[in-house]
Structures are given as C-alpha cells and as structure tokens.
Write an enzyme that holds these catalytic residues in place. Structure first.
Site, PDB file in Angstrom:
ATOM      1  N   ASP A  14       0.814  -1.219   0.000  1.00 40.20           N
ATOM      2  CA  ASP A  14       0.000   0.000   0.000  1.00 40.20           C
ATOM      3  C   ASP A  14       0.847   1.270   0.000  1.00 40.20           C
ATOM      4  OD1 ASP A  14      -2.288  -1.728   0.317  1.00 40.20           O
ATOM      5  OD2 ASP A  14      -1.615  -1.956   2.386  1.00 40.20           O
ATOM      6  N   GLY A  16       1.521   2.955  -2.595  1.00 42.53           N
ATOM      7  CA  GLY A  16       1.089   3.828  -3.693  1.00 42.53           C
ATOM      8  C   GLY A  16       1.662   3.381  -5.027  1.00 42.53           C
ATOM      9  N   LYS A  17       1.878   2.062  -5.159  1.00 42.22           N
ATOM     10  CA  LYS A  17       2.492   1.525  -6.393  1.00 42.22           C
ATOM     11  C   LYS A  17       1.638   1.796  -7.623  1.00 42.22           C
ATOM     12  CE  LYS A  17       2.676  -2.590  -4.579  1.00 42.22           C
ATOM     13  NZ  LYS A  17       2.509  -2.366  -3.140  1.00 42.22           N
ATOM     14  N   GLY A  41      -4.492  -4.574  -4.276  1.00 41.13           N
ATOM     15  CA  GLY A  41      -5.475  -3.553  -4.618  1.00 41.13           C
ATOM     16  C   GLY A  41      -4.712  -2.298  -4.991  1.00 41.13           C
ATOM     17  N   HIS A  42      -4.568  -2.059  -6.275  1.00 41.72           N
ATOM     18  CA  HIS A  42      -3.792  -0.898  -6.729  1.00 41.72           C
ATOM     19  C   HIS A  42      -4.738   0.245  -7.079  1.00 41.72           C
ATOM     20  CE1 HIS A  42      -0.092  -3.548  -7.809  1.00 41.72           C
ATOM     21  NE2 HIS A  42      -0.336  -3.475  -6.519  1.00 41.72           N
ATOM     22  N   GLN A 231       1.853  -6.429  -3.421  1.00 42.82           N
ATOM     23  CA  GLN A 231       2.241  -6.540  -2.017  1.00 42.82           C
ATOM     24  C   GLN A 231       3.569  -5.782  -1.855  1.00 42.82           C
ATOM     25  OE1 GLN A 231       1.278  -9.857  -3.540  1.00 42.82           O
ATOM     26  NE2 GLN A 231      -0.650  -8.843  -3.188  1.00 42.82           N
ATOM     27  N   THR A 246       2.909 -12.945   2.504  1.00 40.76           N
ATOM     28  CA  THR A 246       2.111 -13.540   1.437  1.00 40.76           C
ATOM     29  C   THR A 246       2.911 -14.733   0.894  1.00 40.76           C
ATOM     30  OG1 THR A 246       0.758 -13.083  -0.500  1.00 40.76           O
ATOM     31  CG2 THR A 246       2.942 -12.019  -0.439  1.00 40.76           C
TER      32      THR A 246
HETATM   33  P1  IMP Z   1      -2.685 -13.109   1.547  1.00 40.60           P
HETATM   34  O1  IMP Z   1      -1.609 -12.849   0.551  1.00 40.60           O
HETATM   35  O2  IMP Z   1      -4.024 -12.649   1.095  1.00 40.60           O
HETATM   36  O3  IMP Z   1      -2.712 -14.510   2.058  1.00 40.60           O
HETATM   37  O4  IMP Z   1      -2.341 -12.219   2.850  1.00 40.60           O
HETATM   38  C1  IMP Z   1      -1.153 -12.409   3.588  1.00 40.60           C
HETATM   39  C2  IMP Z   1      -0.763 -11.119   4.298  1.00 40.60           C
HETATM   40  O5  IMP Z   1      -0.354 -10.167   3.332  1.00 40.60           O
HETATM   41  C3  IMP Z   1      -1.878 -10.464   5.094  1.00 40.60           C
HETATM   42  O6  IMP Z   1      -1.313  -9.811   6.211  1.00 40.60           O
HETATM   43  C4  IMP Z   1      -2.438  -9.432   4.132  1.00 40.60           C
HETATM   44  O7  IMP Z   1      -3.037  -8.354   4.811  1.00 40.60           O
HETATM   45  C5  IMP Z   1      -1.159  -8.994   3.430  1.00 40.60           C
HETATM   46  N1  IMP Z   1      -1.410  -8.536   2.052  1.00 40.60           N
HETATM   47  C6  IMP Z   1      -1.707  -9.286   0.985  1.00 40.60           C
HETATM   48  N2  IMP Z   1      -1.835  -8.521  -0.102  1.00 40.60           N
HETATM   49  C7  IMP Z   1      -1.606  -7.264   0.274  1.00 40.60           C
HETATM   50  C8  IMP Z   1      -1.563  -6.008  -0.433  1.00 40.60           C
HETATM   51  O8  IMP Z   1      -1.747  -5.926  -1.646  1.00 40.60           O
HETATM   52  N3  IMP Z   1      -1.288  -4.916   0.329  1.00 40.60           N
HETATM   53  C9  IMP Z   1      -1.031  -4.996   1.659  1.00 40.60           C
HETATM   54  N4  IMP Z   1      -1.047  -6.138   2.347  1.00 40.60           N
HETATM   55  C10 IMP Z   1      -1.323  -7.263   1.661  1.00 40.60           C
END
Ligand code: IMP
Length: 430
Positions: A14, A16-17, A41-42, A231, A246
């Site tokens: 998050d 701001g990519k 979520g971009h 991420q 992740t």
């Molecule tokens: P998962 O990848 O959905 O299994 O989540 C694993 C961890 O990564 C969790 O703490 C999520 O909140 C975090 N996470 C996954 N995708 C994002 C992202 O795009 N932005 C921020 N945190 C993320």
C-alpha cells in the site's frame, strides 16, 4: 536489447504503487505483473475518479500500452471478470491490450475455502489473509497439482478441476471446517463455482501467450518493459516477516521467475516507500503507533485496505526495514509517497535502529516475531505547510527536505521522486 525496469513496494504494501506505475507508464511500452493475485489492490486516481485494480496491470488505462499478466501471477476468473466489467463501464476494452501467460495459475473457489479453513485452524496465529485463496493456490503450484490458464482449454480440464476440488474438500473436513456454512460474496461454494465456471468464458476472450518468449522478444525489440510488483518487500515469502507474509516472492528476484527473464536483464529498480509506515493484517510492526498520532495518520492518510476495507495499522518510518529492502532488491531509485499526510504534525519521527534483547542492531533480526523490538528514534521538526501546487523538489518546505535527506542517507539510495497527493499530476521528479 533493453533491460526490464522494476517497480516495487519496500514496506508492507500500500505504498502507492498503482499510482506511480500509472505515472511512469507513458515511458514504457509494456507493463507486466509478475506475482501475487487478487490480494492486491492498486488504487489509481485521475480526473477526480478512483480506480482500483486487483489482477490487471496498472497500465490498462493507457490503451496503446501492452499489459501482461505473467506466469508468476494467480488469476481468480470470477474476480477477473468483475474487474473487466468495471473497466468496460469506464469505456475501456481490455481485450485489445491485455495478454495473459498460459502458465499463470488459477485460484479455484475451493482454494478460497481452504484459505478460510487454514486461517480458522491457526487460532490466534492468524495471518490476516485477504482470503482470496493466495496461499492455497501457490501451495498447489509448488505441490505440482495446480491448474493453469492454458489448462482451461484442455479437454480434461473439468476432471482435473473436480479432482483438485475434492482434495480440498477432504482437507477442509480434516481441519474441522464447516463447508455448508461457508460463503464467498454471500454465495455457497456450489453457487460460486457455477459463476466461476461461467467466468472462464471471459478469461478465454483474452490472448493467452507463452509470456516468457513474448517478454524476451519485447526486450530484443528494444521495447521498454516495466515489471509491476504487488504486495511488498516485507511480505516476501523468504525475506518478509515470516510466517506473516504472502506466499510469493515480491522482490526483484521474483521478476525473473514470475516473467521468465534473466537476472542480467534487470535494469532500474524503483522502490516505493511511504513517508511513514502502514501494515494490514497481523505480524510484527516495530514502529506501530497505538496513540492519537497513529489514529491521525490513519484518518489523514485514508489508510483503509483497497481490497478488504480494513483499517491499516500506522506508524513512523522504519529505516532498518527500508535499508534491508534496498539491499535485497538492489533499489536504484527511491520514491517517497504521502509526506503531505504529515503536513500539520509538530514532530515527525524515524526509527534508525532497533534495540533487541538489550543489544542495538541495524539489521532485521531473525527473532523479529518472537522478541520485543524497541525502535531507536530520531525526531524532526514538522513543516506546517500545505504542499499543494508545489512542482519542484527544491520548493518543498525546508523541514520536509531535511527529513527526506535523512531518509536518503539512512537508506543509502537517492530519492528520485516524491508524491504529494493521490492525483497523477502530483509526482515531483527530481
Ligand atoms: P494473503 O496474501 O491474502 O494470504 O495475505 C497475507 C498477508 O499479506 C496479510 O497480512 C495481508 O493483509 C497482506 N497482504 C496481501 N496482499 C496485500 C496487499 O496488496 N497490500 C497490503 N497487504 C497485503
């Protein structure tokens, strides 16, 4: 032959990519995603509108650019269909400029069920997953039983799908997970499956490619390619705050495996950091603030997850983590976002080192999750000034420039640009 540039987040996501990719896109011919999936979520804002992308690369708003979903990415067809429909509502026909690797793995509805089952089984060790099926789908990829985009065209696709789904149902039962009450978007597993199957038709309208050949040909043709990370560094499966991470390699090395390019083909590595720090989900976050300042960062920075809507945990910038990120990724250009959130702060702080077990360290310790970590702070005077309308780096308030100079010195990488509002136009290149 040109090299592939990389853009990634250096914190917990998050940063701001989406916005920075969108700003950089005019200088590139191809934008490629190399890992992650709908957990991302971009957010991109322009013309007063907000657009959130999950699987589709952020170059999609530039119709003359090619957007590639690489082999390292996970696709959930129903979410993909929804994303395509959202774009269609905005008059964007992605079939013209979105290509998909045949080797990208699919997230099945039962992967999403397994994500929920695994989280439930973890009790108070929950990761805080986005529950999009990321962990289980990558698990099946590594276990060599996953299904890929190219497989959807095979005659035995349904049989293989059913075999995998039944395996998941058996696993869920072993974990004591109640499948009958499980819902995705309010739908039972069977109802969701019907929509998922239907969504394959949308997926198949797109060009499936051998993306490793495609991307290498682009480089040979001197096309400019940007790899867009999802991420971020501190969520990397190997170097992040394991197990609160992740399930993919979010780092520069992931570009090689997620797109099929050689390490020698990597060019500039642009790393993005917020001027402060946030994290969604569980896991260590040494500079987290539990006080009024933390709440102000959350409110003023609109720190709510783009995928889940959850409020993000907020704190000051963490330089040991940022230095680590610059080292692992080979960052050549640093981008700093959202200093404007702190415009009215009397004081801004930075963690320059940690105290762990009575010892001071500049490194990320192995015991990151298990031992208390006390940040060593340096504080800076605030700038008490709006940044609106500023377009040159040297016109930024003096106190902000002092703060940024310290970030640069601590990180050991030059700041290439600063973003001072959510809008596309407000990125100040140096
Ligand atoms: P998962 O990848 O959905 O299994 O989540 C694993 C961890 O990564 C969790 O703490 C999520 O909140 C975090 N996470 C996954 N995708 C994002 C992202 O795009 N932005 C921020 N945190 C993320």
């Amino acid at each position: 032959m040109t090299k592939i540039d990389v853009l990634l987040g250096l914190q917990w996501g998050d940063e701001g990519k989406g916005k920075i990719v969108d700003v950089l896109t005019p200088g590139y011919d191809v934008i490629a995603r190399f890992q992650g999936g709908p957990n991302a979520g971009h957010t991109i804002e322009f013309g007063g509108n907000k657009h959130v992308l999950h699987i589709i690369p952020s170059g999609i708003f530039h119709q003359e650019k090619i957007n590639l979903i690489g082999n390292g990415v996970l696709i959930e067809p129903r979410i993909f269909k929804q994303e395509i429909e959202e774009l269609e509502k905005k008059g964007i026909d992605a079939t013209r400029n979105l290509y998909i690797s045949k080797k990208a793995h699919l997230i099945l509805p039962s992967h999403r069920m397994m994500d929920a089952a695994n989280e439930q089984a973890k009790g108070n060790m929950k990761i805080g997953s986005t529950l999009k099926g990321i962990g289980p789908a990558y698990t099946d990829k590594i276990a060599r039983c996953g299904l890929r985009v190219g497989d959807t065209l095979a005659e035995d696709f349904r049989e293989r799908y059913i075999m995998l789904k039944e395996q998941h149902l058996r696993m869920a039962q072993t974990l004591g997970f109640d499948v009958t009450t499980f819902r995705i978007d309010g739908l039972t597993l069977d109802q969701y499956e019907a929509q998922w199957m239907e969504s394959l038709k949308t997926l198949q309208r797109f060009r499936f490619v051998n993306s490793e050949y495609f991307i290498n040909q682009c480089l040979r043709d001197d096309k400019k390619v940007l790899a867009e990370g999802a991420q971020a560094m501190m969520l990397d499966i190997d170097f992040g705050t394991y197990p609160f991470v992740t399930s993919s390699n979010t780092i520069t090395a992931g570009v090689c495996t997620g797109l099929g390019v050689a390490p020698t083909a990597i060019g500039r590595v642009m790393g993005i950091t917020k001027a402060y720090c946030t994290r969604v989900g569980a896991g260590p976050f040494p500079t987290e603030l539990f006080d009024e300042t933390g709440r102000r960062l959350c409110e003023l920075g609109h720190e709510y997850g783009a995928t889940t809507g959850r409020p993000r945990r907020c704190g000051w910038i963490d330089m040991p983590a940022l230095r680590y990120a610059c080292m692992i990724n080979g960052v050549t250009d640093l981008f700093v976002t959202k200093p404007d959130v702190m415009n009215d702060f009397d004081q801004v702080c930075m963690c320059t080192a940690y105290e762990v077990g009575g010892q001071r360290t500049d490194e990320i310790p192995f015991e990151y999750n298990t031992m208390p970590i006390s940040p060593v702070w340096q504080s800076f005077d605030g700038w008490h000034q709006s940044l609106e309308g500023i377009s040159a780096y040297d016109d930024l308030p003096a106190n902000l420039r002092t703060y940024l100079a310290a970030v640069e010195r601590q990180a050991g990488v030059r700041i290439a640009a600063v973003s001072i509002s959510p809008d596309r136009k407000d990125v100040i290149f140096r």
